[in-house]
Design an enzyme around this catalytic site. Structure first.
Site, mmCIF file in Angstrom:
data_model
loop_
_atom_site.group_PDB
_atom_site.id
_atom_site.type_symbol
_atom_site.label_atom_id
_atom_site.label_comp_id
_atom_site.label_asym_id
_atom_site.label_seq_id
_atom_site.Cartn_x
_atom_site.Cartn_y
_atom_site.Cartn_z
ATOM 1 N N GLY A 144 0.851 -1.142 0.173
ATOM 2 C CA GLY A 144 -0.214 -0.044 -0.347
ATOM 3 C C GLY A 144 0.592 1.472 -0.016
ATOM 4 O O GLY A 144 0.556 2.438 -0.678
ATOM 5 N N ASN A 168 4.024 -6.374 -3.170
ATOM 6 C CA ASN A 168 3.895 -7.865 -2.221
ATOM 7 C C ASN A 168 2.593 -8.198 -1.821
ATOM 8 O O ASN A 168 3.373 -9.618 -1.471
ATOM 9 C CB ASN A 168 5.358 -7.656 -1.075
ATOM 10 C CG ASN A 168 5.305 -6.764 0.287
ATOM 11 O OD1 ASN A 168 4.306 -5.804 -0.082
ATOM 12 N ND2 ASN A 168 4.775 -7.256 1.045
ATOM 13 N N GLU A 169 1.692 -7.482 -1.659
ATOM 14 C CA GLU A 169 0.708 -8.058 -0.679
ATOM 15 C C GLU A 169 0.437 -9.794 -1.682
ATOM 16 O O GLU A 169 0.355 -9.991 -0.500
ATOM 17 C CB GLU A 169 -0.440 -7.008 -1.109
ATOM 18 C CG GLU A 169 -1.227 -6.678 -2.104
ATOM 19 C CD GLU A 169 -0.206 -5.535 -3.033
ATOM 20 O OE1 GLU A 169 0.871 -5.293 -3.207
ATOM 21 O OE2 GLU A 169 -1.236 -5.090 -4.239
HETATM 22 C C1 LIG Z 1 -4.364 -3.489 -3.147
HETATM 23 C C2 LIG Z 1 -3.394 -3.923 -2.117
HETATM 24 C C3 LIG Z 1 -1.843 -3.228 -1.522
HETATM 25 C C4 LIG Z 1 -2.027 -3.044 -0.658
HETATM 26 C C5 LIG Z 1 -1.671 -4.565 0.265
HETATM 27 C C6 LIG Z 1 -1.055 -4.052 1.504
HETATM 28 O O1 LIG Z 1 -0.469 -2.890 1.432
HETATM 29 S S1 LIG Z 1 -0.125 -5.376 2.843
HETATM 30 C C7 LIG Z 1 0.950 -4.760 3.463
HETATM 31 C C8 LIG Z 1 1.661 -4.988 2.646
HETATM 32 N N1 LIG Z 1 2.866 -4.701 4.190
HETATM 33 C C9 LIG Z 1 3.523 -4.962 4.215
HETATM 34 O O2 LIG Z 1 4.007 -6.690 3.773
HETATM 35 C C10 LIG Z 1 5.054 -4.297 4.860
HETATM 36 C C11 LIG Z 1 5.331 -5.266 5.803
HETATM 37 N N2 LIG Z 1 6.491 -5.120 7.316
HETATM 38 C C12 LIG Z 1 7.911 -4.345 6.446
HETATM 39 O O3 LIG Z 1 8.147 -5.115 5.391
HETATM 40 C C13 LIG Z 1 8.536 -3.753 7.825
HETATM 41 O O4 LIG Z 1 7.983 -3.458 9.172
HETATM 42 C C14 LIG Z 1 9.204 -2.350 7.270
HETATM 43 C C15 LIG Z 1 7.839 -1.726 6.699
HETATM 44 C C16 LIG Z 1 9.980 -2.655 5.631
HETATM 45 C C17 LIG Z 1 10.139 -1.810 8.206
HETATM 46 O O5 LIG Z 1 10.746 -2.558 8.991
HETATM 47 P P1 LIG Z 1 11.173 -2.239 10.516
HETATM 48 O O6 LIG Z 1 12.170 -3.647 10.507
HETATM 49 O O7 LIG Z 1 12.055 -0.623 10.488
HETATM 50 O O8 LIG Z 1 10.080 -2.561 11.579
HETATM 51 P P2 LIG Z 1 9.700 -3.657 12.134
HETATM 52 O O9 LIG Z 1 9.385 -4.846 10.653
HETATM 53 O O10 LIG Z 1 10.467 -4.430 13.323
HETATM 54 O O11 LIG Z 1 8.041 -3.319 11.834
HETATM 55 C C18 LIG Z 1 8.041 -2.089 13.437
HETATM 56 C C19 LIG Z 1 6.635 -2.468 13.859
HETATM 57 O O12 LIG Z 1 5.477 -2.202 12.643
HETATM 58 C C20 LIG Z 1 4.742 -3.573 12.715
HETATM 59 N N3 LIG Z 1 4.467 -3.869 11.154
HETATM 60 C C21 LIG Z 1 4.919 -3.117 10.404
HETATM 61 N N4 LIG Z 1 4.421 -3.484 8.842
HETATM 62 C C22 LIG Z 1 2.737 -3.576 9.013
HETATM 63 C C23 LIG Z 1 1.506 -3.572 8.367
HETATM 64 N N5 LIG Z 1 1.693 -3.582 7.009
HETATM 65 N N6 LIG Z 1 0.078 -3.672 9.652
HETATM 66 C C24 LIG Z 1 0.791 -3.010 11.056
HETATM 67 N N7 LIG Z 1 1.840 -3.249 11.543
HETATM 68 C C25 LIG Z 1 2.719 -3.272 11.072
HETATM 69 C C26 LIG Z 1 5.053 -4.991 12.819
HETATM 70 O O13 LIG Z 1 4.739 -6.074 13.247
HETATM 71 C C27 LIG Z 1 5.903 -4.245 13.715
HETATM 72 O O14 LIG Z 1 5.352 -4.253 14.982
HETATM 73 P P3 LIG Z 1 5.527 -4.559 16.742
HETATM 74 O O15 LIG Z 1 4.828 -4.199 17.646
HETATM 75 O O16 LIG Z 1 6.834 -3.881 17.328
HETATM 76 O O17 LIG Z 1 6.259 -5.902 16.675
#
Ligand SMILES: CC/C=C\CC(=O)SCCNC(=O)CCNC(=O)[C@H](O)C(C)(C)COP(=O)(O)OP(=O)(O)OC[C@H]1O[C@@H](n2cnc3c(N)ncnc32)[C@H](O)[C@@H]1OP(=O)(O)O
Length: 179
Positions: A144, A168-169
């Site tokens: 997103g 990547n969704e």
């Molecule tokens: C048309 C359809 C379009 C879109 C569909 C989507 O968008 S689906 C969502 C897809 N998103 C992802 O796959 C993102 C996944 N996240 C990441 O790759 C990493 O978190 C990121 C953004 C690169 C940041 O990495 P970093 O190492 O800095 O942080 P960390 O991974 O430790 O995350 C911190 C906390 O944030 C929470 N979190 C991450 N992404 C999401 C999310 N999309 N929704 C909700 N929460 C998210 C993660 O769980 C960590 O939470 P915590 O409680 O601190 O453990």
């Protein structure tokens, strides 16, 4: 929050520092935060507004976040002095993590419908904007986050091999519903 000049909103992280029993609870608490997630700075002399995404920790696109973003874009849109909009992130290393997974995890079909409509409204508002829109992608921007930047007229991404961007969704089993 948006006004004509100055940095309009300062956020404070309400969830960090708290004891959280599970990641799901932690995420839900974060999501319920009432802190402003969007800060807008409008420079009257250039006609350019900078919109900073400031939803800790990763600017995930929750219903609240999307609603606030849309309201702010709409307000700028109505201001004829505003000709350009730069979208960027206040969070270190992340532009936006994409849709907030917690918004579609275990939610009712009605709630999911409301959420997907807000997603659609976000990209339609940006894509259809009469302002020149620029995504200044200063961190990772998966799914997103990528969609949001793709709906801007221009994208500039920080040159850092640690930052990733892309759709990547489907790897998560998420398919966008029919609009
Ligand atoms: C048309 C359809 C379009 C879109 C569909 C989507 O968008 S689906 C969502 C897809 N998103 C992802 O796959 C993102 C996944 N996240 C990441 O790759 C990493 O978190 C990121 C953004 C690169 C940041 O990495 P970093 O190492 O800095 O942080 P960390 O991974 O430790 O995350 C911190 C906390 O944030 C929470 N979190 C991450 N992404 C999401 C999310 N999309 N929704 C909700 N929460 C998210 C993660 O769980 C960590 O939470 P915590 O409680 O601190 O453990």
């Amino acid at each position: 929050m948006y006004a004509r000049s100055g940095l309009l909103s300062q956020r404070s992280c309400s969830s960090h520092g708290r004891e959280c029993a599970t990641p799901v609870l932690a995420a839900q608490r974060r999501n319920n935060s009432t802190a402003t997630k969007i800060a807008v700075e409008f420079d009257q002399s250039t006609g350019v507004a900078v919109m900073r995404l400031q939803g800790p920790p990763v600017n995930s696109l929750s219903l609240d976040f999307l609603t606030e973003l849309c309201i702010n874009v709409e307000k700028l849109e109505m201001d004829k002095n505003c000709r350009g909009l730069i979208l960027t992130s206040s969070q270190p290393k992340v532009f936006s993590a994409g849709l907030d997974i917690m918004e579609i995890y275990g939610k009712s079909p009605e709630r999911c419908g409301e959420f997907w409509r807000a997603v659609q409204e976000m990209w339609l508002k940006l894509y259809g904007s009469s302002m020149v829109t620029i995504a200044a992608i200063n961190g990772s921007s998966p799914a997103g986050g990528c969609l949001m930047s793709m709906t801007c007229d221009y994208r500039i991404m920080a040159d850092n091999p640690r930052y990733s961007i892309g759709l990547n969704e489907t790897q998560l089993g998420i398919v966008a519903p029919f609009w």
